[in-house]
Design a protein around this motif. Structure first.
Motif, PDB file in Angstrom:
ATOM      1  N   ARG A 221       4.913   2.528  -5.392  1.00 27.87           N
ATOM      2  CA  ARG A 221       4.304   3.075  -6.594  1.00 27.87           C
ATOM      3  C   ARG A 221       3.225   2.170  -7.165  1.00 27.87           C
ATOM      4  O   ARG A 221       2.146   2.636  -7.527  1.00 27.87           O
ATOM      5  CB  ARG A 221       5.416   3.247  -7.628  1.00 27.87           C
ATOM      6  N   ASN A 222       3.502   0.877  -7.254  1.00 29.25           N
ATOM      7  CA  ASN A 222       2.544  -0.010  -7.896  1.00 29.25           C
ATOM      8  C   ASN A 222       1.256  -0.126  -7.093  1.00 29.25           C
ATOM      9  O   ASN A 222       0.159  -0.077  -7.658  1.00 29.25           O
ATOM     10  CB  ASN A 222       3.174  -1.387  -8.145  1.00 29.25           C
TER      11      ASN A 222
ATOM     12  N   GLU B   2      -0.930  -6.468  -7.387  1.00 26.43           N
ATOM     13  CA  GLU B   2      -0.392  -7.785  -7.745  1.00 26.43           C
ATOM     14  C   GLU B   2       1.113  -7.732  -8.008  1.00 26.43           C
ATOM     15  O   GLU B   2       1.740  -8.785  -8.135  1.00 26.43           O
ATOM     16  CB  GLU B   2      -1.135  -8.382  -8.957  1.00 26.43           C
ATOM     17  N   ILE B   3       1.658  -6.532  -8.089  1.00 27.15           N
ATOM     18  CA  ILE B   3       3.098  -6.405  -8.350  1.00 27.15           C
ATOM     19  C   ILE B   3       3.744  -5.440  -7.353  1.00 27.15           C
ATOM     20  O   ILE B   3       4.590  -4.626  -7.714  1.00 27.15           O
ATOM     21  CB  ILE B   3       3.370  -5.967  -9.808  1.00 27.15           C
TER      22      ILE B   3
ATOM     23  N   LYS C  46       0.040   2.084  -5.114  1.00 25.77           N
ATOM     24  CA  LYS C  46      -0.680   3.356  -5.227  1.00 25.77           C
ATOM     25  C   LYS C  46      -1.423   3.467  -6.559  1.00 25.77           C
ATOM     26  O   LYS C  46      -2.373   4.223  -6.672  1.00 25.77           O
ATOM     27  CB  LYS C  46       0.303   4.528  -5.112  1.00 25.77           C
ATOM     28  N   GLU C  47      -0.951   2.727  -7.558  1.00 22.08           N
ATOM     29  CA  GLU C  47      -1.584   2.768  -8.876  1.00 22.08           C
ATOM     30  C   GLU C  47      -2.530   1.583  -9.094  1.00 22.08           C
ATOM     31  O   GLU C  47      -2.800   1.202 -10.224  1.00 22.08           O
ATOM     32  CB  GLU C  47      -0.501   2.822  -9.965  1.00 22.08           C
ATOM     33  N   GLN C  48      -2.988   0.975  -8.008  1.00 19.80           N
ATOM     34  CA  GLN C  48      -3.950  -0.140  -8.057  1.00 19.80           C
ATOM     35  C   GLN C  48      -3.360  -1.405  -8.676  1.00 19.80           C
ATOM     36  O   GLN C  48      -4.099  -2.268  -9.136  1.00 19.80           O
ATOM     37  CB  GLN C  48      -5.231   0.270  -8.799  1.00 19.80           C
ATOM     38  N   HIS C  49      -2.050  -1.492  -8.680  1.00 21.59           N
ATOM     39  CA  HIS C  49      -1.380  -2.715  -9.149  1.00 21.59           C
ATOM     40  C   HIS C  49      -0.845  -3.487  -7.940  1.00 21.59           C
ATOM     41  O   HIS C  49       0.356  -3.728  -7.822  1.00 21.59           O
ATOM     42  CB  HIS C  49      -0.236  -2.355 -10.090  1.00 21.59           C
TER      43      HIS C  49
ATOM     44  N   GLY D  93       0.804  -1.230   0.000  1.00 19.67           N
ATOM     45  CA  GLY D  93       0.000   0.000   0.000  1.00 19.67           C
ATOM     46  C   GLY D  93       0.827   1.266   0.000  1.00 19.67           C
ATOM     47  O   GLY D  93       0.276   2.364   0.139  1.00 19.67           O
ATOM     48  N   ARG D  94       2.130   1.154  -0.156  1.00 20.44           N
ATOM     49  CA  ARG D  94       2.978   2.334  -0.019  1.00 20.44           C
ATOM     50  C   ARG D  94       3.941   2.506  -1.193  1.00 20.44           C
ATOM     51  O   ARG D  94       4.601   3.531  -1.308  1.00 20.44           O
ATOM     52  CB  ARG D  94       3.769   2.232   1.290  1.00 20.44           C
TER      53      ARG D  94
ATOM     54  N   ASP E 299       8.744  -8.517  -7.989  1.00 17.70           N
ATOM     55  CA  ASP E 299       7.721  -7.523  -7.655  1.00 17.70           C
ATOM     56  C   ASP E 299       6.369  -8.218  -7.571  1.00 17.70           C
ATOM     57  O   ASP E 299       5.466  -7.972  -8.386  1.00 17.70           O
ATOM     58  CB  ASP E 299       7.676  -6.424  -8.725  1.00 17.70           C
TER      59      ASP E 299
END
Lengths: 420, 420, 420, 420
Positions: free
Chosen positions: D103-104, D111-112, D106-109, D100-101, D121
């Motif tokens: 980049r991925n 899964e990575i 934060k961008e709703q990814h 939750g912190r 990742d």
């Protein structure tokens, strides 16, 4: 050349089914002969809430014009430049007239075509939008036919579901567009203002889009009952209980994800003011009950120039909106006519594969003859929860027996009155 | 514990730089100790147009509160639950306070976080939005630091471009959000209402997004001159020539694809009415000049409760909007605060790779000391075309020499007056 | 009827400029007379990398066919059903032939039109895709002209920027489409495989889209030098240093956000294998160096049936791809021809407003006569970093003097050889 | 501290339910104490097709590890940094471990996620992805709990629909993600490869998304029968009739709009080769039967390092794909694990409001005890068309009686064999 008859507007609340000229392949916006059009034998042609705006003298319309813009028909004649349609094809006509050659049409914005109306970037049949003749008639002309028309792949199968498919010309894509504009997606909670045909189609569209809790609000009991029976939630806006409270009682939250305005400029107030017109009521309701980050779709018609507008501001199309108040909630408002072509193929497939069998129930279509059209306008104006589908040639008879046997009589005046 | 000083609001047009408490790791919305926050030594902290709303007494703000929400800083202390930042990291602080754990934050809507303000779904520093202390100070506390902060990958390289990077906390993402909301994309034509810092950042953002013709309108000559020198088109709204005519003279068309409101509720009229506040002017202008099918982004602040509102409707956040008139054009309006986090990483990279070297020119940043802040507010209020960047510890000195050598003096009163 | 000459394919590496028939308004896919087409006097017609596939005998092409699909021209004749174009209009021709009336065209997928090729859902001029005549000629026929053609709003202004605008027919939208497919947006880091004209146009397109670090890789030194001089980063794939290492040396990270394949099936290996064809090399490179969650756009041409394919698998269009290895990275691959119409209007505006003045530098267009075309094919095949624009009537002469004075000679053989 | 038991992997086809340590609040990726986690009492924990890859020794997994990643549970303990969950909350656990912190995230990814696995990742419970303990156990630890967990708003109502809601942790969002990646929308036609639990969930997800014709293909008769009974179309891949022919017989067209790979690397051939593994079969099938401009979603697991791979290429994750052949069709391939959080809230609402009452029928969940888990793995491996839901504490007993009374016995070996 066969004869032709149509519903003709003679003034507010004055309609007549008259003999009219057989349609010609002529561009209504400039009077030139065209080769890209077809003549349709009309199979169904529905009465729409926006026809009612005209009927009530609220939208400007020259006297003597034919009404109607929700047409399904069979090709009987095609111009030289029609390459991919042939006589006998059964087609759905989007209510938007579009050229398929301007920037907007190329970008799937057929509702704002730049070439079919010399006065605005928008054309439609049976409106004051480019002069295209209305389709509540026996025969109807469609320009740019290859581009505009959606052909049903199997004529017999289509006739079996013709009452649902007849909604593809306008109210189903319009309700759907409202939902898409509002961001309806799987699991979304939705409030739809208005239980008329577009609102009810929007309810069905929300369901197709996977919405969870679908709430419809109106001031007309009979329409709300219809919606409730079809399995949706309702709020009665004649009650004094504020809208957020009514929503909370259903949903457990005071706000929804998405709001759809299926009413437009003839909106009414709530509670004690439910009999009064309040043209900004619905949009303000939606800004209030849609959560921060949610979306608002406004397919309901707004316009300037309403001769019966209460104030000069309203007449100029100015509305006193709670935008300043709701700005902190990141509001998203998308208005305008539906670009029918963007949606009608998918919706057709959903209907043909039985994925919208709930559509007929909530829309409550009723097939009538062309001669009954004037009476249907009157009954609809009184608040009837029916969607009237005119069948000028009696071509849907077989279909009717399949889908909705006993729905052929127009409700008697007495029962219609009960809708108020 | 080091000392701390900050810009404190004492009433309309009354500010003071005062000694204040050193920030603590406490949740402003509920007073609880937190471990997810960091304390920053402030490197830059800018004065924003929305600070001016407070300065002029137009946005409600308790007296005694610290102002400021555009902070870049260096981590000097981190709570025990901060896992991915460490002392010495140089970070940009989005002006939105966001928890990173609610539905809205998870959906990239950090501007409407549900957990940081008990009164609304929105939090910000130095506003009346959750009680989070303003950042025009020497030290500043940021909660949910792992989530909120954008770390610059290379501290030295970042310091070389610190004047541009300092804009990542608010006005660049805000201008960019306005453009994205308006649908700006390669080749689009854009009209930006307002040549203040956000409008100028929006002009640069439009350019980064590939827009073709970018037009900025304002009533302040000095700001327009700055924009013009930086290579954008301008319209002067003090002229009696109507806006569409001015646009046509530039573009050859009377409408643009995209409109951005970088003004908000303190909008002024045009021509003879350019001195009068007309809070609905900008939105109505945009509905007029944005083409059918275009988009309107409204990052400019609208609110209810303005104590100086001209009418009770405006005080309630009600605006008389041309929505009915423009409905036929399929309007799209997206308003609200920018979700800074959605954009700041990309914009940082664009700056660091030299793709926005035009940014400093059009924004005209000027680095000042904390002691000069009060005077800067005054000058900015008078219409100065500068974007003031407070450097409370003198940490940017080296950077300044690289990017904008001679810009250190605050414009004298006389020249500032000339901006009216 | 005027005479006509064109570049005619006589077999691998055998081209001739021959007298050919003046174009007729006939549908190439079925031989019928059409009224929806126009005849253009060709102003510019470029040589494309995909022409080179044909030139080298790698794409199947009947002998005797005219080549060319990158045409800009002036309307000299219009069929009776062309309504919105007139003689004298200067237009850009998308290389895709599209009807504007099928489902795909209506959904902005003009690259897969269903009505213009009886063998596949795709049509193009000068390819084996529907039989539409190539446009490296003095005159050229375009069907469905109202739909297909992009009219330049001001002919004189367009002629001033004709070398850049001539790229709108293919390589600029193609490079742009690759970038859009790869998700390029402001701040994105991009690796573009291939420094040929499409790769160079993709570099410029990335810049227009706001990308931060733009890296182009190739095995041809002269092309890389050109790209470097134009301000982009380069990697030299003849080096033994692995690609991720080369990227890390530039970017500080081993992966980029977006990858664009501007090479296609004639891809070469790296390092010691840079002379060998490795048709899966580029796609596998991209799956390797694009970060998890990033995007890959593949406008480079892949096909089945290459007569010179090394293995029967490759001949069948089968590629040995690292998809299993990269699945954990959430790969996104979008391939196919560019739907030029989706992008050309916006790109035209960007060019006309001076937002892509960097385009000519990186693409290095060189205007030549029709008689020089055969030699230009040869030089281009040898790796020349030029983009050859044929001007069959000498109409751009004035323009040339404005934009790129001294570029008229074709590089001598010796210098061309040096590119290997 | 309560005792704990879990399904433990001892080698291919060797599982045991063993006593294991009670979970601790420790970061599996680095061994540090964490405050952001919670301990759950497991209410349901399902057996997944990807567990079967491990069970069969096809995915690398250290011996002694706990299996399971589909957990629904009740919070029994929470770390200091858990602010928005409390003891007793009933929550769904996305199978992805996410911080939750980064980049991925934060961008709703999710899964990575970049922070939960030092080797890649991506993190997940009960896999070789970061070392997070499997959840087929009585108690289960979830890190970054505020971010990761979806709380059911009403515990009692949730328990009434627990068998459907238990699918929110993986297969329903996974099937849904496959559909979204493939572009499924109202009216779309869909082919789903694989009638296992994910394929069946994808069928239900397609329906929620409004798809029209939904076709599922497999080689296992019993699974196909289940799908057929639930109202979807099926194709039997053991037949010699080619797939496009089977699709045409159903749809009247040889191609669909959207294709979903719900099989992954253990794919089988068709017809006579239905018993052989062909890891590239499904993706090639989809490139063949998805129409030009359509989309392909690949949630089915692909990987490198399969110890039983037939060739060294396959072992390296290299697949021989028809990409070159299908490039002309503008292919779109999106692969990877589902970002569960992007979808689970909406799907939860759809279930809670009764919009997916068809889900249980097609997925055919069967609640079993933890002691029955080993046998359930065996039966599932043999092709059982059941989705096994382990209820380690007997907490769903009441629910079971509501939803699916008689489904408690595991099918006997004989009937299971009949599935081949």
């Amino acid at each position: 050349m066969p004869s032709n008859r149509a519903v003709v507007y003679l003034g507010p609340k004055q309609l007549e089914v008259q003999k009219v000229d057989f349609p010609e392949l002529v561009d209504a916006s400039n009077g030139k002969k065209i080769e890209h059009g077809v003549i349709l034998k009309v199979v169904t042609t529905n009465i729409c809430g926006s026809d009612q705006h005209i009927y009530r003298g609220r939208t400007q319309m020259p006297k003597g014009e034919q009404l109607g813009h929700e047409v399904t028909g069979e090709v009987v004649e095609a111009g030289r430049d029609v390459l991919f349609l042939k006589k006998g094809d059964l087609v759905s006509v989007p209510f938007n007239v579009a050229c398929g050659r301007c920037r907007n049409c190329k970008e799937q914005h057929t509702e704002i075509c730049k070439n079919v109306n010399t006065e605005a970037d928008a054309g439609a049949y049976g409106f004051n939008l480019g002069g295209w003749k209305g389709g509540q008639a026996e025969y109807h002309m469609v320009p740019y036919a290859d581009f505009n028309l959606l052909k049903f792949p199997d004529k017999d199968k289509a006739m079996e579901r013709i009452s649902a498919l007849s909604l593809l010309s306008d109210i189903l894509p319009t309700g759907f567009h409202g939902c898409v504009s509002a961001g309806v997606k799987p699991g979304a909670t939705v409030y739809i203002a208005g239980a008329g045909p577009v609102g009810r189609a929007a309810a069905a569209a929300s369901r197709l889009l996977g919405a969870s809790c679908i709430i419809v609000g109106d001031v007309k009991t009979e329409r709300l009952n219809l919606v409730k029976q079809a399995g949706y939630e309702v709020v009665d806006l004649t009650k004094s209980t504020p809208l957020p409270d009514q929503i909370e009682a259903i949903l457990g939250e005071r706000e929804v994800d998405c709001g759809v305005d299926a009413v437009g400029f003839e909106a009414h107030g709530h509670g004690a003011e439910a009999d009064e017109e309040q043209p900004q009521q619905v949009i303000n309701d939606l800004m209030g009950v849609v959560r921060a980050g949610g979306g608002i779709g406004i397919p309901g018609v707004y316009a300037e120039g309403d001769p019966k507008a209460k104030t000069s501001d309203i007449k100029k199309g100015k509305l006193l909106l709670d935008f300043g108040k709701s700005w902190i909630k990141s509001p998203s408002l998308l208005g305008g006519q539906a670009p029918v072509m963007r949606y009608n193929r998918g919706l057709m497939n959903a209907i043909l594969w039985g994925r919208m069998d709930y559509l007929d129930d909530v829309v409550a279509t009723e097939v009538i003859s062309l001669d009954d059209a004037v009476e249907a306008y009157r009954v609809f104006d009184e608040g009837s929860p029916k969607k009237f589908v005119i069948d000028p040639h009696g071509m849907t008879r077989k279909a009717r027996s399949v889908t909705a046997a006993a729905k052929v009589q127009i409700p008697a005046r007495s029962s219609a009155k009960a809708t108020r």
